[in-house]
Write a protein that holds these residues in place. Structure first.
Motif, mmCIF file in Angstrom:
data_model
loop_
_atom_site.group_PDB
_atom_site.id
_atom_site.type_symbol
_atom_site.label_atom_id
_atom_site.label_comp_id
_atom_site.label_asym_id
_atom_site.label_seq_id
_atom_site.Cartn_x
_atom_site.Cartn_y
_atom_site.Cartn_z
ATOM 1 N N LEU A 5 0.507 -9.286 0.731
ATOM 2 C CA LEU A 5 0.381 -7.855 0.494
ATOM 3 C C LEU A 5 0.655 -7.521 -0.971
ATOM 4 C CD1 LEU A 5 -0.332 -5.221 1.879
ATOM 5 C CD2 LEU A 5 2.116 -4.787 2.076
ATOM 6 N N ASN A 6 1.615 -8.230 -1.568
ATOM 7 C CA ASN A 6 1.849 -8.036 -3.005
ATOM 8 C C ASN A 6 0.579 -8.342 -3.795
ATOM 9 O OD1 ASN A 6 4.509 -7.111 -3.403
ATOM 10 N ND2 ASN A 6 5.315 -9.133 -2.867
ATOM 11 N N THR A 7 -0.113 -9.410 -3.380
ATOM 12 C CA THR A 7 -1.378 -9.764 -4.040
ATOM 13 C C THR A 7 -2.398 -8.657 -3.853
ATOM 14 O OG1 THR A 7 -0.938 -12.103 -3.611
ATOM 15 C CG2 THR A 7 -3.197 -11.507 -4.161
ATOM 16 N N LEU A 8 -2.488 -8.144 -2.612
ATOM 17 C CA LEU A 8 -3.426 -7.066 -2.327
ATOM 18 C C LEU A 8 -3.082 -5.825 -3.139
ATOM 19 C CD1 LEU A 8 -5.782 -5.905 -0.674
ATOM 20 C CD2 LEU A 8 -4.126 -5.275 1.079
ATOM 21 N N ALA A 9 -1.781 -5.521 -3.211
ATOM 22 C CA ALA A 9 -1.346 -4.346 -3.973
ATOM 23 C C ALA A 9 -1.764 -4.470 -5.429
ATOM 24 C CB ALA A 9 0.164 -4.178 -3.861
ATOM 25 N N MET A 10 -1.659 -5.668 -5.982
ATOM 26 C CA MET A 10 -2.078 -5.881 -7.375
ATOM 27 C C MET A 10 -3.581 -5.694 -7.519
ATOM 28 S SD MET A 10 0.628 -6.230 -9.059
ATOM 29 C CE MET A 10 -0.137 -6.641 -10.624
ATOM 30 N N GLU A 11 -4.321 -6.156 -6.500
ATOM 31 C CA GLU A 11 -5.779 -5.977 -6.536
ATOM 32 C C GLU A 11 -6.164 -4.498 -6.454
ATOM 33 O OE1 GLU A 11 -7.201 -8.286 -3.289
ATOM 34 O OE2 GLU A 11 -6.825 -10.218 -4.256
ATOM 35 N N LEU A 12 -5.376 -3.721 -5.694
ATOM 36 C CA LEU A 12 -5.678 -2.307 -5.504
ATOM 37 C C LEU A 12 -5.150 -1.426 -6.639
ATOM 38 C CD1 LEU A 12 -4.880 -1.892 -1.693
ATOM 39 C CD2 LEU A 12 -7.136 -2.054 -2.752
ATOM 40 N N LEU A 13 -4.345 -2.022 -7.504
ATOM 41 C CA LEU A 13 -3.672 -1.239 -8.547
ATOM 42 C C LEU A 13 -4.625 -0.374 -9.384
ATOM 43 C CD1 LEU A 13 -0.744 -0.810 -9.153
ATOM 44 C CD2 LEU A 13 -0.856 -2.607 -10.881
ATOM 45 N N PRO A 14 -5.777 -0.898 -9.817
ATOM 46 C CA PRO A 14 -6.687 -0.032 -10.586
ATOM 47 C C PRO A 14 -7.100 1.220 -9.815
ATOM 48 C CG PRO A 14 -7.352 -2.324 -10.795
ATOM 49 C CD PRO A 14 -6.293 -2.276 -9.736
ATOM 50 N N LYS A 15 -7.356 1.063 -8.504
ATOM 51 C CA LYS A 15 -7.737 2.225 -7.689
ATOM 52 C C LYS A 15 -6.564 3.194 -7.524
ATOM 53 C CE LYS A 15 -11.325 -0.071 -4.961
ATOM 54 N NZ LYS A 15 -11.770 -0.477 -3.620
ATOM 55 N N ILE A 16 -5.366 2.618 -7.325
ATOM 56 C CA ILE A 16 -4.184 3.463 -7.165
ATOM 57 C C ILE A 16 -3.924 4.264 -8.437
ATOM 58 C CG2 ILE A 16 -1.667 3.449 -6.825
ATOM 59 C CD1 ILE A 16 -2.090 0.924 -5.064
ATOM 60 N N LYS A 17 -4.090 3.615 -9.579
ATOM 61 C CA LYS A 17 -3.811 4.284 -10.862
ATOM 62 C C LYS A 17 -4.765 5.442 -11.141
ATOM 63 C CE LYS A 17 -1.344 0.651 -13.354
ATOM 64 N NZ LYS A 17 -1.366 -0.310 -14.470
ATOM 65 N N GLU A 18 -5.940 5.421 -10.502
ATOM 66 C CA GLU A 18 -6.876 6.550 -10.655
ATOM 67 C C GLU A 18 -6.272 7.845 -10.115
ATOM 68 O OE1 GLU A 18 -10.650 5.744 -8.848
ATOM 69 O OE2 GLU A 18 -10.869 3.801 -9.858
ATOM 70 N N TYR A 19 -5.294 7.713 -9.238
ATOM 71 C CA TYR A 19 -4.689 8.887 -8.605
ATOM 72 C C TYR A 19 -3.292 9.194 -9.148
ATOM 73 C CZ TYR A 19 -8.583 8.707 -5.387
ATOM 74 O OH TYR A 19 -9.864 8.715 -4.855
ATOM 75 N N LYS A 20 -2.991 8.673 -10.317
ATOM 76 C CA LYS A 20 -1.696 8.986 -10.933
ATOM 77 C C LYS A 20 -1.599 10.496 -11.155
ATOM 78 C CE LYS A 20 1.434 7.700 -14.629
ATOM 79 N NZ LYS A 20 1.692 6.847 -15.818
ATOM 80 N N ASN A 21 -0.465 11.065 -10.749
ATOM 81 C CA ASN A 21 -0.177 12.510 -10.843
ATOM 82 C C ASN A 21 -1.009 13.364 -9.890
ATOM 83 O OD1 ASN A 21 1.763 12.047 -12.875
ATOM 84 N ND2 ASN A 21 0.151 12.043 -14.450
ATOM 85 N N LYS A 22 -1.811 12.734 -9.034
ATOM 86 C CA LYS A 22 -2.542 13.478 -8.000
ATOM 87 C C LYS A 22 -1.655 13.606 -6.758
ATOM 88 C CE LYS A 22 -6.327 13.540 -10.495
ATOM 89 N NZ LYS A 22 -6.778 14.783 -11.143
ATOM 90 N N ILE A 23 -2.061 14.460 -5.827
ATOM 91 C CA ILE A 23 -1.254 14.719 -4.633
ATOM 92 C C ILE A 23 -1.952 14.185 -3.383
ATOM 93 C CG2 ILE A 23 -0.248 16.512 -3.153
ATOM 94 C CD1 ILE A 23 0.045 18.261 -5.654
ATOM 95 N N PHE A 24 -1.216 13.386 -2.614
ATOM 96 C CA PHE A 24 -1.648 12.951 -1.285
ATOM 97 C C PHE A 24 -0.730 13.613 -0.268
ATOM 98 C CE2 PHE A 24 -3.452 8.408 -2.321
ATOM 99 C CZ PHE A 24 -4.331 8.969 -3.231
ATOM 100 N N VAL A 25 -1.302 14.275 0.729
ATOM 101 C CA VAL A 25 -0.520 14.789 1.852
ATOM 102 C C VAL A 25 -0.756 13.856 3.030
ATOM 103 C CG1 VAL A 25 -0.166 16.704 3.457
ATOM 104 C CG2 VAL A 25 -0.624 17.174 1.041
ATOM 105 N N VAL A 26 0.324 13.327 3.598
ATOM 106 C CA VAL A 26 0.219 12.347 4.676
ATOM 107 C C VAL A 26 0.788 12.932 5.961
ATOM 108 C CG1 VAL A 26 0.796 10.016 5.454
ATOM 109 C CG2 VAL A 26 0.512 10.479 3.006
ATOM 110 N N LYS A 27 -0.031 12.955 7.017
ATOM 111 C CA LYS A 27 0.485 13.315 8.341
ATOM 112 C C LYS A 27 0.919 12.020 9.012
ATOM 113 C CE LYS A 27 0.342 14.004 12.939
ATOM 114 N NZ LYS A 27 -0.189 13.246 14.088
#
Length: 286
Positions: A5-27
């Motif tokens: 999962l750490n490996t996956l998280a690193m792979e997803l990091l570019p996508k995650i960084k696109e949402y820096k300072n954005k808001i996610f509401v989670v139910k």
């Protein structure tokens, strides 16, 4: 998290960084709240997203815990059109469980992972303003007690918490101008919060993988839907039963300010991270 999962998280990091300072509401709700492993995975996903600058707001349910305490109090649960009939005694237990037990436990677990989480009720600072909701059957109005629908959200209060780097963890109990408490469906509470904040994503954690063209055919999962698609699928009988109000809730969120809605499988470990950024589940867009 596991090495994989750490490996996956690193792979997803570019996508995650696109949402820096954005808001996610989670139910957050459903069977994930009864699954310790999925729960731990959700908490670690939330802390990882927050560490990379994504602003999270969590709105939680708590149906199974409410059922347990009602049973202990010898109060019978009754549902009409999917809504819990909530008399005064039931409302007292609903608020005790949601705003007390469930909310504070979830908040404490997030804080234990090093993030600044603050547990609040919809009654705090008039966060969730509500009015009495009625159910209808063949045109007949049915009084279901202290069940409410959202009239407004105290957006400024939430933004103050977010600006101070907190994750608000919200119990979906609202109140009216007279201070009467109301039990509010967590999906609708989360949608109202997402609209008020114009969230980039409303993420609804469910007990299925998403929306299917054929519920018996797992390969028929619909990856992407528009509001128009939803209307067509309801008319065609593809979207049925309890999924209809959930879909209407998603449509309402998109029409009133949320930019996208994701339905993801909360039973699956690390679905918050994986499904949101790998096009799993069902994404609903304008």
């Amino acid at each position: 998290m596991s090495t994989d999962l750490n490996t996956l998280a690193m792979e997803l990091l570019p996508k995650i960084k696109e949402y820096k300072n954005k808001i996610f509401v989670v139910k957050y709700g459903g069977s994930i709240m009864e699954n310790k492993e999925a729960q731990r995975a959700f908490l670690s996903d939330a802390s990882l997203l927050k560490a990379h600058g994504v602003n999270l707001v969590i709105v939680h349910g708590g149906g199974p815990a409410i059922n347990k305490w009602l049973k202990r109090a010898n109060i019978e649960s009754q549902f009409i059109n999917g809504l819990r009939v909530t008399d005064e005694d039931t409302m007292e237990i609903v608020e005790m469980v949601l705003s007390g037990s469930v909310n504070k436990k979830l908040t404490a677990e997030l804080n234990g992972l090093g993030v600044k989480a603050i547990g609040i009720s919809g009654r705090d600072c008039q966060l969730i303003n509500a009015r009495k909701k009625y159910s209808y059957n063949n045109g007949e109005r049915i009084d279901i007690g202290y069940v409410g629908e959202v009239t407004s959200i105290n957006k400024d209060f939430l933004l103050q918490l977010i600006d101070n780097d907190f994750i608000p963890v919200i119990s979906p109990v609202g109140c009216d101008s007279l201070g009467n408490p109301y039990n509010i469906n967590a999906d609708y509470a989360a949608a109202a919060v997402a609209c008020a904040l114009e969230a980039d994503k409303l993420i609804i954690m469910t007990d299925i993988e998403g929306v299917y063209k054929d519920i018996n055919d797992k390969s028929s999962l619909i990856k992407r839907l528009t509001s128009q698609d939803i209307n067509k699928y309801i008319e065609a009988g593809i979207i049925t039963g309890g999924m209809i109000p959930k879909m209407h809730c998603c449509q309402d969120a998109l029409e009133k300010g949320a930019k996208a809605v994701h339905l993801i499988d909360g039973r699956k470990e690390h679905s918050l991270l994986m499904d949101t950024f790998t096009q799993s589940g069902t994404e609903i867009v304008k």
